[in-house]
Design a protein around this motif. Structure first.
Motif, PDB file in Angstrom:
ATOM      1  N   VAL B 205      71.538  41.734  45.763  1.00 14.54           N
ATOM      2  CA  VAL B 205      72.704  42.774  46.003  1.00 14.54           C
ATOM      3  C   VAL B 205      72.573  41.120  47.618  1.00 14.54           C
ATOM      4  CG1 VAL B 205      72.814  43.797  48.652  1.00 14.54           C
ATOM      5  CG2 VAL B 205      71.808  44.735  46.226  1.00 14.54           C
ATOM      6  N   ALA B 206      71.692  40.240  47.433  1.00 17.29           N
ATOM      7  CA  ALA B 206      71.267  39.406  48.230  1.00 17.29           C
ATOM      8  C   ALA B 206      71.947  38.325  47.685  1.00 17.29           C
ATOM      9  CB  ALA B 206      69.941  38.102  49.278  1.00 17.29           C
ATOM     10  N   GLY B 207      73.194  38.203  46.652  1.00 18.07           N
ATOM     11  CA  GLY B 207      73.491  37.841  45.960  1.00 18.07           C
ATOM     12  C   GLY B 207      72.660  36.217  44.853  1.00 18.07           C
ATOM     13  N   MET B 208      71.825  36.675  44.712  1.00 17.97           N
ATOM     14  CA  MET B 208      70.980  35.151  44.268  1.00 17.97           C
ATOM     15  C   MET B 208      71.293  35.023  42.577  1.00 17.97           C
ATOM     16  SD  MET B 208      70.394  34.194  46.745  1.00 17.97           S
ATOM     17  CE  MET B 208      68.825  32.633  46.729  1.00 17.97           C
ATOM     18  N   ASP B 209      72.177  36.289  42.559  1.00 16.91           N
ATOM     19  CA  ASP B 209      72.738  36.307  40.916  1.00 16.91           C
ATOM     20  C   ASP B 209      72.134  35.790  39.596  1.00 16.91           C
ATOM     21  OD1 ASP B 209      74.635  33.230  39.880  1.00 16.91           O
ATOM     22  OD2 ASP B 209      75.548  35.441  40.200  1.00 16.91           O
ATOM     23  N   ARG B 210      70.989  34.567  39.391  1.00 12.44           N
ATOM     24  CA  ARG B 210      69.758  34.665  38.368  1.00 12.44           C
ATOM     25  C   ARG B 210      68.840  34.665  38.743  1.00 12.44           C
ATOM     26  NH1 ARG B 210      72.743  32.099  33.539  1.00 12.44           N
ATOM     27  NH2 ARG B 210      74.147  33.810  32.942  1.00 12.44           N
ATOM     28  N   TYR B 211      67.826  35.814  39.232  1.00 14.87           N
ATOM     29  CA  TYR B 211      66.461  35.268  39.186  1.00 14.87           C
ATOM     30  C   TYR B 211      65.401  35.513  38.143  1.00 14.87           C
ATOM     31  CZ  TYR B 211      62.250  38.168  40.660  1.00 14.87           C
ATOM     32  OH  TYR B 211      60.909  38.642  40.156  1.00 14.87           O
ATOM     33  N   PHE B 212      64.094  34.320  38.353  1.00 16.16           N
ATOM     34  CA  PHE B 212      63.133  34.955  37.090  1.00 16.16           C
ATOM     35  C   PHE B 212      61.711  34.339  38.321  1.00 16.16           C
ATOM     36  CE2 PHE B 212      61.000  30.914  35.867  1.00 16.16           C
ATOM     37  CZ  PHE B 212      61.538  30.341  36.690  1.00 16.16           C
ATOM     38  N   GLN B 213      60.550  35.129  37.703  1.00 17.88           N
ATOM     39  CA  GLN B 213      59.426  35.019  38.272  1.00 17.88           C
ATOM     40  C   GLN B 213      58.702  34.706  37.456  1.00 17.88           C
ATOM     41  OE1 GLN B 213      57.050  36.023  42.356  1.00 17.88           O
ATOM     42  NE2 GLN B 213      58.849  37.331  41.769  1.00 17.88           N
ATOM     43  N   ILE B 214      57.827  34.183  36.924  1.00 14.40           N
ATOM     44  CA  ILE B 214      56.481  34.622  36.023  1.00 14.40           C
ATOM     45  C   ILE B 214      55.366  35.168  37.127  1.00 14.40           C
ATOM     46  CG2 ILE B 214      55.119  34.103  34.748  1.00 14.40           C
ATOM     47  CD1 ILE B 214      56.425  32.128  33.729  1.00 14.40           C
ATOM     48  N   VAL B 215      55.217  36.361  37.359  1.00 16.88           N
ATOM     49  CA  VAL B 215      54.516  37.528  38.124  1.00 16.88           C
ATOM     50  C   VAL B 215      53.860  37.804  37.687  1.00 16.88           C
ATOM     51  CG1 VAL B 215      56.240  38.792  37.829  1.00 16.88           C
ATOM     52  CG2 VAL B 215      54.822  37.750  39.818  1.00 16.88           C
ATOM     53  N   ARG B 216      52.208  38.089  39.187  1.00 15.87           N
ATOM     54  CA  ARG B 216      51.457  39.121  38.605  1.00 15.87           C
ATOM     55  C   ARG B 216      51.456  40.524  38.815  1.00 15.87           C
ATOM     56  NH1 ARG B 216      46.405  37.054  38.671  1.00 15.87           N
ATOM     57  NH2 ARG B 216      47.833  35.078  38.302  1.00 15.87           N
ATOM     58  N   CYS B 217      51.689  41.705  38.274  1.00 14.86           N
ATOM     59  CA  CYS B 217      51.784  42.814  38.301  1.00 14.86           C
ATOM     60  C   CYS B 217      50.756  43.524  38.058  1.00 14.86           C
ATOM     61  CB  CYS B 217      52.641  43.565  37.939  1.00 14.86           C
ATOM     62  SG  CYS B 217      54.211  42.528  37.403  1.00 14.86           S
ATOM     63  N   PHE B 218      50.473  45.004  38.999  1.00 15.00           N
ATOM     64  CA  PHE B 218      49.015  45.467  38.688  1.00 15.00           C
ATOM     65  C   PHE B 218      48.835  46.580  38.768  1.00 15.00           C
ATOM     66  CE2 PHE B 218      48.984  42.023  42.041  1.00 15.00           C
ATOM     67  CZ  PHE B 218      48.096  41.617  41.138  1.00 15.00           C
ATOM     68  N   ARG B 219      48.490  47.404  38.041  1.00 16.56           N
ATOM     69  CA  ARG B 219      48.369  48.780  37.598  1.00 16.56           C
ATOM     70  C   ARG B 219      47.154  49.497  37.385  1.00 16.56           C
ATOM     71  NH1 ARG B 219      53.589  49.566  33.772  1.00 16.56           N
ATOM     72  NH2 ARG B 219      54.970  48.031  34.623  1.00 16.56           N
ATOM     73  N   ASP B 220      46.592  50.403  38.245  1.00 12.21           N
ATOM     74  CA  ASP B 220      45.778  51.132  37.805  1.00 12.21           C
ATOM     75  C   ASP B 220      45.672  52.374  37.301  1.00 12.21           C
ATOM     76  OD1 ASP B 220      42.684  52.191  39.509  1.00 12.21           O
ATOM     77  OD2 ASP B 220      43.635  52.701  40.476  1.00 12.21           O
ATOM     78  N   GLU B 221      45.687  51.946  36.041  1.00 10.65           N
ATOM     79  CA  GLU B 221      45.407  53.137  35.117  1.00 10.65           C
ATOM     80  C   GLU B 221      44.231  52.942  34.291  1.00 10.65           C
ATOM     81  OE1 GLU B 221      48.889  51.746  32.502  1.00 10.65           O
ATOM     82  OE2 GLU B 221      49.921  52.593  33.424  1.00 10.65           O
ATOM     83  N   ASP B 222      43.910  54.058  33.727  1.00 10.70           N
ATOM     84  CA  ASP B 222      42.907  54.403  32.847  1.00 10.70           C
ATOM     85  C   ASP B 222      42.878  53.272  31.529  1.00 10.70           C
ATOM     86  OD1 ASP B 222      41.384  55.477  34.510  1.00 10.70           O
ATOM     87  OD2 ASP B 222      42.402  57.558  33.886  1.00 10.70           O
ATOM     88  N   LEU B 223      42.105  52.170  31.665  1.00  9.33           N
ATOM     89  CA  LEU B 223      42.218  51.229  30.585  1.00  9.33           C
ATOM     90  C   LEU B 223      41.774  52.076  29.384  1.00  9.33           C
ATOM     91  CD1 LEU B 223      40.755  48.102  33.172  1.00  9.33           C
ATOM     92  CD2 LEU B 223      42.736  49.256  32.812  1.00  9.33           C
ATOM     93  N   ARG B 224      43.171  51.126  28.614  1.00  7.09           N
ATOM     94  CA  ARG B 224      42.130  51.567  26.988  1.00  7.09           C
ATOM     95  C   ARG B 224      42.447  50.370  26.592  1.00  7.09           C
ATOM     96  NH1 ARG B 224      48.121  54.678  26.334  1.00  7.09           N
ATOM     97  NH2 ARG B 224      48.749  52.042  26.518  1.00  7.09           N
ATOM     98  N   ALA B 225      42.301  50.125  25.532  1.00  2.00           N
ATOM     99  CA  ALA B 225      41.471  48.633  24.233  1.00  2.00           C
ATOM    100  C   ALA B 225      42.413  47.471  24.898  1.00  2.00           C
ATOM    101  CB  ALA B 225      41.333  49.011  23.907  1.00  2.00           C
ATOM    102  N   ASP B 226      42.208  46.410  25.687  1.00  2.00           N
ATOM    103  CA  ASP B 226      43.935  45.540  24.936  1.00  2.00           C
ATOM    104  C   ASP B 226      45.064  45.997  26.673  1.00  2.00           C
ATOM    105  OD1 ASP B 226      43.633  43.185  24.483  1.00  2.00           O
ATOM    106  OD2 ASP B 226      45.625  43.070  23.072  1.00  2.00           O
ATOM    107  N   ARG B 227      44.267  47.081  27.675  1.00  2.00           N
ATOM    108  CA  ARG B 227      45.094  46.692  28.773  1.00  2.00           C
ATOM    109  C   ARG B 227      44.235  46.276  30.219  1.00  2.00           C
ATOM    110  NH1 ARG B 227      48.899  51.405  29.994  1.00  2.00           N
ATOM    111  NH2 ARG B 227      50.304  51.802  28.409  1.00  2.00           N
TER     112      ARG B 227
END
Lengths: 583, 583
Positions: B205-227
């Motif tokens: 919406v801000a007009g930046m057109d092509r964005y990327f980011q290598i970015v940390r994300c977080f999920r508070d899930e019950d962890l299965r193997a390899d999550r």
């Protein structure tokens, strides 16, 4: 693809081509027979032309469009009759044959212009519109370029970017942590990192040799202007290096950035000891875009019966070139400036070196022309100069005079944001005395190594304040943009350091246990440095505020005015986390 | 600098040079008159030679050093008498003249070898030692290289890396948020991002057109193997593009990675519809390193009185080439495999196509040789093949058969980790029925656009399950490494979508208000994709677990065994945050 070209690339070489462009309606002008629309995208602006004579229906349609409508147009590149030489696309326009409204827009709350009519609050609330403005957009592009340059430079110098955890262990030392309750481990919390300090040292123990990371860090501090609760560091660490290697490496990085971003090639950066920086500029981050060094006057001002100077441990001043003509009002302003609580001086003594060679000062009662000449000589002043003098307890007075020096620099236009004066400040004190708690604290952090030649002073408590650290800051234009130190890798020295800082073996282990454990398995000599990336970008952007170099910043209450975060969470969420709100 | 060279670079061309190396003692061998030490750093291993005859004192000193001691040695590069052709430095050794112990080491809890004697728990607790091992070190180097390739590729394609906030607004939709209490705003919380989804759409919406980011994300899930509770995404978004543009762009990125990292050049990636993927492989992420496609058998198995098949809505099987010789025991193993609760089939029917042309099956009672031949023909089976058949409710049965197909692929060595089969899965269903809550949910997220040709079906509730989304996944070797969609940018369509998902206008606004507001100011058509970076690295590393591609991972309870995080925090901290622990 919705478009064949961007709005920034077409020029006279494209004449006659059929193109499709997409973008936002920046402005439209209805000239009766003709309607022009400026179509804007990230890359620039291209003028669209609609002709009432040749295509009245399309022209009518174009006239109805509002600002910030999203358009797709197809047409032919033609030469403009009245050219705009200020923009790359200024020689052409698009004779539009087809127009599609991809989306409408409400009237934006402020204009999308370089100089906007939106105040700060409005700009933050509608940040997605603010970013459409060139200044903000260009700041984000600058930031991207800086990050790419940094990464490629460091990577080419054998540094590896290694991601360290964001959910880490909370440590009571240092600033306040943001904490994250763990649902899976009720009653326990993660902390968000204030910096990856311990992890980067662990990576050196792990043999990774040269580490860097452009990394988000968090500090739950009461926010002053231009502090953000989350900020970004260029975090670096190296093994098997001495201070000279670290300075050379990161000076190399800084020079590379200056060259690529600014076209400026620097010779070697100046280096100044912390002691000299305090003595000559009253600051550990001197702004060296201008001189105006401090001149200490004790030997020429004492013995004249002026009790203020007689009783002051330090009398020190600056010489403002060409300011002898300052009016009473200007001098009063300066006096008011130094008396403000933020500066805190008791008053200001001035000496004007008039063009005719005579002197006029606020202390004429105590100093005759000869005495004033002696002071002026000490300043190496010339006729036309203005000398400004403070006195009092040395460190306090220096800090006050530093504020005055910067104020004079600003008044005289000596602090040009397009001029750059980078330097290293070295030989920081290792320990800092705290009057309140009556003990020494680590000036940098407890893992910073003393200079080997000062190590012996650790055995003599009276000399602790004299110990110099192998610590260094990189300063540009009066701003500390980075800092670091040689780390202690020897266990005995580390223990001595902990004891100096008042830790028992137990309390040191409780706080730094896993790092201390790691250090028993072969820690290499290592050292590091971190740049404040937001600040570095703002300096390269020539802007004081870091906020406009952050896509979505928070305000001084740590609040994101756009999303309304932070916000209350659901009762169920609190219950799952086994926490309750209090009062 | 403590060293002139690294331990990985000296070879026969350096003979006679005086060098200084630093590193860790990997191994020492005392051969009486000679002592050899393997000195290791990040770059390799160099052999050090100590001679009892020519320098007995130094040799004695060398003999006392333990594993993982940190050494600095100076000496001359000489030719080895017995060469090791397996390592780049294997033709030379250093005749040591000076030896300094930079640090000692306790005996490490496991050996620093490619094959370590440390179990998982020990390796995690002493991760800084684990990283010294080549396999883990090389994974982190691979990760760094991948990140650099991704960033440079995207940057060269006009994408800007833009950092989005980590302290954001909590939304109840989707997986569980990690939350962060705000001290400055008591009773309110930030959330850590599960992905920068809303911010990247705002940047469009801000007009930046092509964005990327290598970015940390977080999920508070019950962890299965390899999550992992924190993970890294390559997050991307583009404006003014159609699905084909997105697929081409990120296929280009994937091809670039394969070429640079693996030296593999791919033609265009295969594309398969979600529907076909489910029909032929029983999975929306088929492993296409091998064939063994599903064959539906209803028309050839029905009418033979075998009630299991008669009553089953779907009878479907796979043909395992060359497995007709499987023993009773092997077949029992397969039956046990499909009956495991994780797979959940009732049983398994097999048909062996013997080398002599005859058939042997577990359903010989119902099917004569001709009937079995008809089934075999349907499979296009050859003598020597083994057919394995499941039956039941279609989707469940396909998922069960998928597990069996992968098992057979593994048993037959068809899932070589050094072979790569990337593909696109497209045309996902827009909506997914949930039996429990008896309503439709967005399969991707509520901003995903339906295919334009299926949009009309939104008006007919009975057809909602048939609506296809403009959504796509990139799959490599049976693993979804990325996915994305075309976003809805039209307000009316978005409202219709919210109503379909059971939102009222009010509840939609409460959750997505600031994004919906933003969309009223000229949202461009846009689309995006995100790669799971940890997983992508593990696939390029040819390893199943993502954990060894993360420098400091957490265990399945979300705990960092090295630092002991999460951990209790001080009472004062809780009080400042105005929260209390419950029960």
């Amino acid at each position: 693809m919705y478009r064949t070209n961007t709005c920034g690339e077409l020029n006279i070489t494209n004449l006659g081509q059929q193109v499709t462009l997409c973008g936002w309606l920046q402005r439209s002008r209805d000239l009766g027979g003709l309607t022009f629309i400026d179509l804007r995208d990230r890359y620039g602006i291209t003028q669209l032309a609609f002709n009432m004579e040749t295509n009245p229906a399309l022209c009518e349609q174009a006239r109805k469009l509002g600002r910030e409508y999203v358009l797709q147009v197809t047409g032919t590149v033609i030469e403009r009759s009245s050219k705009n030489t200020k923009i790359p696309t200024g020689e052409i326009e698009i004779q539009v044959e087809k127009l599609t409204v991809l989306n409408e827009s409400k009237v934006p709350p402020f204009t999308i212009e370089d100089q906007s009519d939106g105040g700060d609050d409005l700009r933050m609330k509608y940040r997605y519109l603010d970013i459409r403005r060139n200044p903000v957009k260009n700041n984000l592009i600058l930031r991207h370029k800086m990050a790419m340059l940094v990464r490629n430079y460091l990577s080419q110098h054998d540094f590896l970017e290694i991601e360290t955890p964001m959910l880490i262990k909370s440590t009571p030392e240092g600033a306040r942590d943001f904490v994250v309750p763990s649902r899976m481990n009720p009653g326990e919390f993660y902390a968000l990192p204030q910096s990856p300090q311990q992890y980067k040292q662990l990576l050196m123990v792990a043999g990774m040799d040269r580490y860097f990371q452009i990394v988000r860090c968090f500090r739950d501090e009461d926010l002053r202007a231009d502090r953000q609760p989350e900020f970004t560091q260029i975090d670096c660490e190296m093994s098997f290096v001495e201070q000279e290697d670290v300075l050379q490496t990161f000076e190399g990085l800084a020079k590379h950035l200056f060259k690529e971003m600014k076209g400026i090639e620097f010779a070697d950066f100046e280096r100044i000891s912390w002691h000299d920086a305090m003595r000559l500029y009253g600051s550990d981050k001197p702004d060296k875009r201008f001189g105006m060094e401090f001149v200490e006057l004790n030997d020429v001002v004492k013995g004249h019966g002026f009790s203020l100077f007689e009783n002051a441990p330090l009398v020190v001043g600056i010489c403002a070139s060409g300011c002898a003509e300052y009016t009473r009002r200007q001098l009063d302003e300066l006096t008011d400036f130094v008396k403000r609580p933020q500066v805190g001086a008791g008053g200001l003594v001035y000496i004007k070196y008039n063009a005719d060679g005579s002197f006029k000062s606020s202390v004429d009662k105590f100093y005759d022309q000869n005495a004033l000449k002696a002071i002026a000589d000490k300043f190496q002043a010339k006729p036309g100069d203005l000398m400004l003098i403070l006195c009092g307890e040395p460190m306090k007075t220096r800090v006050q005079l530093c504020a005055l020096r910067l104020e004079m620099g600003s008044r005289l236009g000596l602090r040009d944001s397009q001029k750059y004066a980078p330097l290293w400040v070295v030989d920081f004190p290792l320990l800092e005395w705290d009057d309140e708690t009556q003990r020494f604290y680590a000036m940098h952090h407890p893992f910073t190594a003393p200079k080997p030649e000062d190590e012996a002073l650790l055995d003599d408590q009276r000399r602790w304040g004299d110990i110099r650290a192998n610590a260094y800051d990189i300063v540009i234009n009066g701003v500390e943009v980075g800092g670091g130190s040689i780390r202690i890798h020897d266990r005995q020295l580390q223990n001595k350091m902990f004891h100096t800082l008042g830790f028992t073996d137990e309390s040191a282990y409780a706080q730094f246990g896993f790092l201390m454990d790691a250090f028993t398995f072969g820690a290499p000599p290592h050292a590091g440095l971190a740049f404040g990336f937001d600040r570095l970008c703002s300096i390269f952007g020539g802007v004081d505020s870091i906020r406009d170099f952050i896509a979505f910043p928070k305000n001084n209450s740590g609040r994101d005015m756009m999303s309304g975060s932070p916000s209350p969470i659901a009762k169920e969420q609190l219950e799952e986390l086994k926490i309750a709100l209090k009062g």
